[in-house]
Design an enzyme around this catalytic site. Structure first.
Site, PDB file in Angstrom:
ATOM      1  CG  HIS A   1     -28.792 -47.245 -40.837  1.00  0.00           C
ATOM      2  ND1 HIS A   1     -29.754 -46.966 -40.045  1.00  0.00           N
ATOM      3  CD2 HIS A   1     -29.307 -47.903 -41.924  1.00  0.00           C
ATOM      4  CE1 HIS A   1     -30.883 -47.373 -40.429  1.00  0.00           C
ATOM      5  NE2 HIS A   1     -30.565 -47.984 -41.758  1.00  0.00           N
ATOM      6  CG  HIS A  48     -32.023 -45.259 -43.384  1.00  0.00           C
ATOM      7  ND1 HIS A  48     -32.690 -45.355 -42.524  1.00  0.00           N
ATOM      8  CD2 HIS A  48     -31.826 -46.243 -44.211  1.00  0.00           C
ATOM      9  CE1 HIS A  48     -33.405 -46.455 -42.608  1.00  0.00           C
ATOM     10  NE2 HIS A  48     -32.710 -47.166 -43.456  1.00  0.00           N
ATOM     11  CG  HIS A  73     -34.396 -54.420 -39.605  1.00  0.00           C
ATOM     12  ND1 HIS A  73     -34.809 -55.170 -40.476  1.00  0.00           N
ATOM     13  CD2 HIS A  73     -34.759 -52.997 -40.422  1.00  0.00           C
ATOM     14  CE1 HIS A  73     -35.097 -54.566 -41.609  1.00  0.00           C
ATOM     15  NE2 HIS A  73     -35.095 -53.349 -41.531  1.00  0.00           N
ATOM     16  CD  GLU A 126     -36.259 -49.394 -43.557  1.00  0.00           C
ATOM     17  OE1 GLU A 126     -35.564 -48.798 -44.023  1.00  0.00           O
ATOM     18  OE2 GLU A 126     -36.429 -49.934 -42.447  1.00  0.00           O
ATOM     19  CE1 TYR A 151     -36.384 -51.834 -46.195  1.00  0.00           C
ATOM     20  CE2 TYR A 151     -37.198 -53.176 -44.357  1.00  0.00           C
ATOM     21  CZ  TYR A 151     -36.147 -52.737 -44.898  1.00  0.00           C
ATOM     22  OH  TYR A 151     -35.058 -52.372 -44.144  1.00  0.00           O
ATOM     23  CG  HIS A 182     -34.318 -49.472 -48.051  1.00  0.00           C
ATOM     24  ND1 HIS A 182     -33.460 -50.720 -47.809  1.00  0.00           N
ATOM     25  CD2 HIS A 182     -34.383 -48.680 -47.071  1.00  0.00           C
ATOM     26  CE1 HIS A 182     -33.096 -50.269 -46.663  1.00  0.00           C
ATOM     27  NE2 HIS A 182     -33.232 -49.380 -46.216  1.00  0.00           N
TER      28      HIS A 182
HETATM   29 FE   LIG Z   1     -33.478 -49.114 -43.978  1.00  0.00          FE
END
Ligand SMILES: [Fe+2]
Length: 314
Positions: free
Chosen positions: A206, A150, A252, A271, A261, A220
């Site tokens: 996502h 992503h 997260h 990431e 990251y 990112h």
């Molecule tokens: Fe991400």
């Protein structure tokens, strides 16, 4: 069907040799071709199309464009019509305008980012093939990431002037391009003033995320790893190579990602991300975070504020 997934990211890089060392020997991508402009094209072992990352020697860091793949060629006609009807200028590009891709359409998101859609890209295949494949290939370098997962874009927001392109871009992605909203961070009680959004087309949390910032930028790009142990091992490899870290392995709460990251040699944030998080479907209720709780959403274990994590982008 429309948009399938992120197809590639075209990144600006400074020193090409340093960038290649990073993305090949540390991340684990493979170079698949170069073009007459000096751009290098790379893919991950679990991807089948010819490339997912373009390194453009353009004095980086930064983002040239993002491209998403649609399922059928006719999806381009349908989406071009919808985008144009929304008052956004659409350019049609012939086969080959995007390296090794069929015809494509290009347009600017309300946030100012250049996006392309295409249906065809040259096929190479997964490194393990498709007949009785082994679970992973021999000879992987570095972290051996599976795929480009992503992208998170930084979108201009200026509260004093009433500008919030997180809101307008999220609306465009949903109403025109058919994205679904998995999660959002909002700054108001009504839940309308979005500070950040996470949108999907597939079945994971996502495919594209947006966050508020001072300008149009890249927050990112994320590469997929199998699990938490792979994230830890990936961070070990970053340590061995003394790659500048941004966030050591973490959870997260937003998207439930298992993550770390770091920065490429040009300063583009990368990431490595594991876990499918949850099963995302168009009828899944959107998850909302209040802006006051954003740090627990981003860094679940300690919730420590890291304004630089949001403010730094390329
Ligand atoms: Fe991400």
């Amino acid at each position: 069907m429309g948009i399938l997934r992120v197809g590639h990211v075209d990144l600006k890089v400074g020193d090409l040799d340093q960038a290649l060392h990073h993305y090949v020997n540390i991340i684990g991508l493979s170079e698949t071709s170069r073009d007459a402009h000096g751009r290098v094209y790379l893919k991950a072992w679990d991807e089948w199309d010819a490339y997912s990352l373009v390194l453009s020697p353009a004095g980086g860091p930064g983002l040239n464009h993002i491209a998403y793949k649609v399922e059928h060629d006719n999806d381009l006609n349908v989406l071009a019509e919808k985008i144009g009807s929304h008052g956004v200028e659409v350019s049609w590009n012939a086969e080959g305008y995007l390296h090794q891709c069929g015809r494509s359409i290009g347009f600017d998101l309300p946030s100012g980012h250049r996006m392309y859609l295409y249906a065809e890209k040259a096929f190479i295949g997964k490194a393990v093939g498709t007949l009785n494949p082994e679970p992973w290939p021999d000879g992987l370098l570095g972290a051996g990431v599976h795929w480009l997962d992503h992208v998170m874009l930084t979108c201009p927001v200026d509260e004093n002037r009433g500008i919030n392109t997180v809101v307008t871009t999220t609306d465009f992605l949903m109403q025109v391009l058919g994205f679904n909203l998995a999660e959002q961070v909002v700054t108001d009680d009504e839940g309308k003033n979005q500070f950040a959004t996470w949108l999907f087309r597939g079945t994971k949390a996502h495919d594209l995320a947006l966050g508020a910032g001072g300008g149009t930028g890249l927050h990112h790009i994320a590469f997929y790893l199998e699990d938490w142990n792979a994230v830890l091992r990936g961070a070990d490899i970053l340590g061995k190579h003394k790659v500048p870290m941004d966030v050591t392995p973490q959870r997260h709460a937003i998207t439930r990602g298992q993550t770390t990251y770091f920065f490429d040699p040009s300063g583009n944030r990368n990431e490595m991300f594991a876990g499918m998080g949850y099963f995302a479907q168009p009828d899944m209720p959107t998850i909302t975070w209040l802006a006051k709780d954003i740090w627990r959403g981003i860094f679940f274990h300690d919730g420590t504020p890291r304004p630089d994590f949001l403010e730094n982008y390329t």
